[in-house]
Design an enzyme around this catalytic site. Structure first.
Site, PDB file in Angstrom:
ATOM      1  N   ARG A  66       2.062  -7.646  29.657  1.00  0.00           N
ATOM      2  CA  ARG A  66       3.276  -8.075  29.216  1.00  0.00           C
ATOM      3  C   ARG A  66       4.409  -8.046  30.241  1.00  0.00           C
ATOM      4  NH1 ARG A  66       7.411  -6.508  25.096  1.00  0.00           N
ATOM      5  NH2 ARG A  66       8.723  -8.205  24.512  1.00  0.00           N
ATOM      6  N   HIS A  70       6.794 -10.698  32.229  1.00  0.00           N
ATOM      7  CA  HIS A  70       8.263 -10.658  32.043  1.00  0.00           C
ATOM      8  C   HIS A  70       8.959 -10.240  33.404  1.00  0.00           C
ATOM      9  CE1 HIS A  70       9.111  -9.945  27.704  1.00  0.00           C
ATOM     10  NE2 HIS A  70       7.950 -10.915  27.650  1.00  0.00           N
ATOM     11  N   ASP A  71       8.353  -9.750  34.437  1.00  0.00           N
ATOM     12  CA  ASP A  71       8.753  -9.523  35.898  1.00  0.00           C
ATOM     13  C   ASP A  71       8.581 -10.827  36.517  1.00  0.00           C
ATOM     14  OD1 ASP A  71       9.723  -7.968  37.983  1.00  0.00           O
ATOM     15  OD2 ASP A  71       7.686  -8.135  38.948  1.00  0.00           O
ATOM     16  N   VAL A  74      11.234 -13.895  35.681  1.00  0.00           N
ATOM     17  CA  VAL A  74      12.623 -13.434  36.201  1.00  0.00           C
ATOM     18  C   VAL A  74      12.669 -13.094  37.584  1.00  0.00           C
ATOM     19  CG1 VAL A  74      14.720 -12.416  35.690  1.00  0.00           C
ATOM     20  CG2 VAL A  74      13.069 -12.950  33.822  1.00  0.00           C
ATOM     21  N   GLY A  76      10.761 -14.124  39.876  1.00  0.00           N
ATOM     22  CA  GLY A  76       9.499 -13.782  40.682  1.00  0.00           C
ATOM     23  C   GLY A  76       9.139 -12.492  40.636  1.00  0.00           C
ATOM     24  N   ASN A  99      13.178  -7.359  26.425  1.00  0.00           N
ATOM     25  CA  ASN A  99      12.426  -5.978  27.083  1.00  0.00           C
ATOM     26  C   ASN A  99      12.783  -4.848  26.395  1.00  0.00           C
ATOM     27  OD1 ASN A  99      11.493  -7.785  29.068  1.00  0.00           O
ATOM     28  ND2 ASN A  99      13.258  -7.675  30.374  1.00  0.00           N
ATOM     29  N   HIS A 198      -1.580 -12.580  23.609  1.00  0.00           N
ATOM     30  CA  HIS A 198      -1.042 -11.984  22.209  1.00  0.00           C
ATOM     31  C   HIS A 198      -2.041 -11.630  21.184  1.00  0.00           C
ATOM     32  CE1 HIS A 198       2.803 -14.807  22.538  1.00  0.00           C
ATOM     33  NE2 HIS A 198       2.690 -13.963  23.488  1.00  0.00           N
ATOM     34  N   THR A 248      -8.988  -7.718  15.675  1.00  0.00           N
ATOM     35  CA  THR A 248      -9.327  -7.118  17.171  1.00  0.00           C
ATOM     36  C   THR A 248      -8.148  -6.550  18.057  1.00  0.00           C
ATOM     37  OG1 THR A 248      -9.795  -9.012  18.406  1.00  0.00           O
ATOM     38  CG2 THR A 248     -11.481  -8.153  17.148  1.00  0.00           C
ATOM     39  N   ASP A 253      -9.183 -10.826  23.731  1.00  0.00           N
ATOM     40  CA  ASP A 253     -10.265 -11.708  23.537  1.00  0.00           C
ATOM     41  C   ASP A 253      -9.909 -13.032  22.875  1.00  0.00           C
ATOM     42  OD1 ASP A 253      -9.843 -10.896  20.866  1.00  0.00           O
ATOM     43  OD2 ASP A 253     -11.387  -9.878  20.324  1.00  0.00           O
TER      44      ASP A 253
END
Length: 327
Positions: A66, A70-71, A74, A76, A99, A198, A248, A253
């Site tokens: 994640r 997220h990096d 924003v 790049g 964040n 997710h 899971t 997966d």
């Protein structure tokens, strides 16, 4: 002869100028970059660090994947998400609502940077550490293997308002999701593949309680919604945390796509993948072809890693002893 030399010189000048106009991703990134830049063990150091943390807490692997997303969305992939607030800037990306307090894994990056600085000080960028850590977490949690180019620079700017602007919230519909991914050069198909992340990690109740109260959203399985109400009471004084996948939980997966189809995924944005024939078909394909999901997820992670907005000649650096502050 002079004419041929003149043409050759002109072509070389044009080629050089064209390269300077290319994003850093096209001009400089390459697989195995550090093997040729004085840090042969860079990738193995990151891998061993990630492995040691994820074995103890698989949730950190989800956090690293994640964090990469997220990096990159924003400014790049420039490690701007790692910068701590300072007196001069107390509203960094790290402090922004998307964040804070949900983003995890900063201690893993710190540990990897510490080991890398012992091995080859000032060589490996924090942006590359994030990219490599996300790759290694994908393998540990989902047996998804891919090679990702490195050679990124670290940015010197971090603005919390930009995190709110560029990171898609969990209540976006499909049209909004496709638009924000397109703005970063990613297709709707790549967006669906990346959504598979997710299937791991956790979410705060506040990200989806609008689907539970005052009534359970019709786009959610009613029994699932009732169970979530027990975990996330209305008007709770503490923002609870639940698994994103109850089947899971620690495996990256295809289960996420099964959850989307059965209306047992947490977010409205998850359900929205069913609102287009193309994305709905892709969801269905992944439920039946797990290897196809793994292949597409890997390719989409590589593609996302090429979102570079620090251009040659623009402010960019390789941070020194810590990833939390600029040099």
């Amino acid at each position: 002869m002079e004419s041929k030399i003149s043409i050759l010189v002109t072509c070389l000048i044009f080629a050089t100028a064209f390269q300077l106009l290319l994003p850093l991703s096209e001009a400089s990134l390459k697989v195995g970059y550090y093997r040729h830049h004085n840090c042969y063990r860079a990738e193995s150091i990151v891998k061993s660090t990630v492995r040691s943390f994820v074995r103890k807490d698989p949730g950190l692997g989800a956090g690293l994947i994640r964090m990469f997303f997220h990096d990159c969305f924003v400014r790049g992939c420039d490690a701007s998400v790692l910068l701590d607030p300072t007196p001069a800037n107390n509203q960094t990306e790290k402090q922004a609502i998307p964040n804070n307090p949900s983003l995890r894994g900063f201690e893993v990056i710190d540990a990897a940077k510490k080991e890398l600085e012992k091995e080859c000080p000032g060589v490996v960028s924090c942006a590359d550490i994030i990219a490599l850590a996300a790759r290694d977490a994908s393998f540990l949690l989902g047996n998804i293997s891919y090679k990702i180019p490195t050679g990124r620079l670290d940015g010197r700017i971090s603005n919390g308002a930009e995190a709110l602007q560029f990171l898609p919230p969990p209540f976006f519909n499909l049209t909004q999701l496709e638009a924000i991914f397109a703005s970063k050069g990613l297709s709707a198909a790549e967006m669906v593949a990346l959504s598979g992340a997710h299937s791991i990690g956790r979410s705060h109740c506040s990200s989806f309680t609008s689907r539970l109260y005052p009534t359970i959203d019709r786009t959610m399985n009613q029994q699932f919604g009732a169970a979530l109400r027990n975990l996330c009471p209305q008007n709770a004084t503490v923002d609870g945390v639940v698994r994103q996948d109850f089947v899971t939980a620690n495996k990256l997966d295809e289960q996420y796509y099964k959850n989307v189809e059965s209306l047992t995924a947490l977010f409205f944005s998850d359900w929205s993948l069913l609102t287009s024939p193309a994305t709905r078909q892709q969801v269905n394909t992944y439920t039946k072809e797990p290897e196809k999901f793994k292949e597409d997820f890997a390719n989409a992670m590589i593609k996302m890693g090429s979102i570079i907005e620090v251009l040659p000649g623009s402010p960019g650096e390789v941070r020194g002893a810590t990833c939390r502050f600029v040099n």
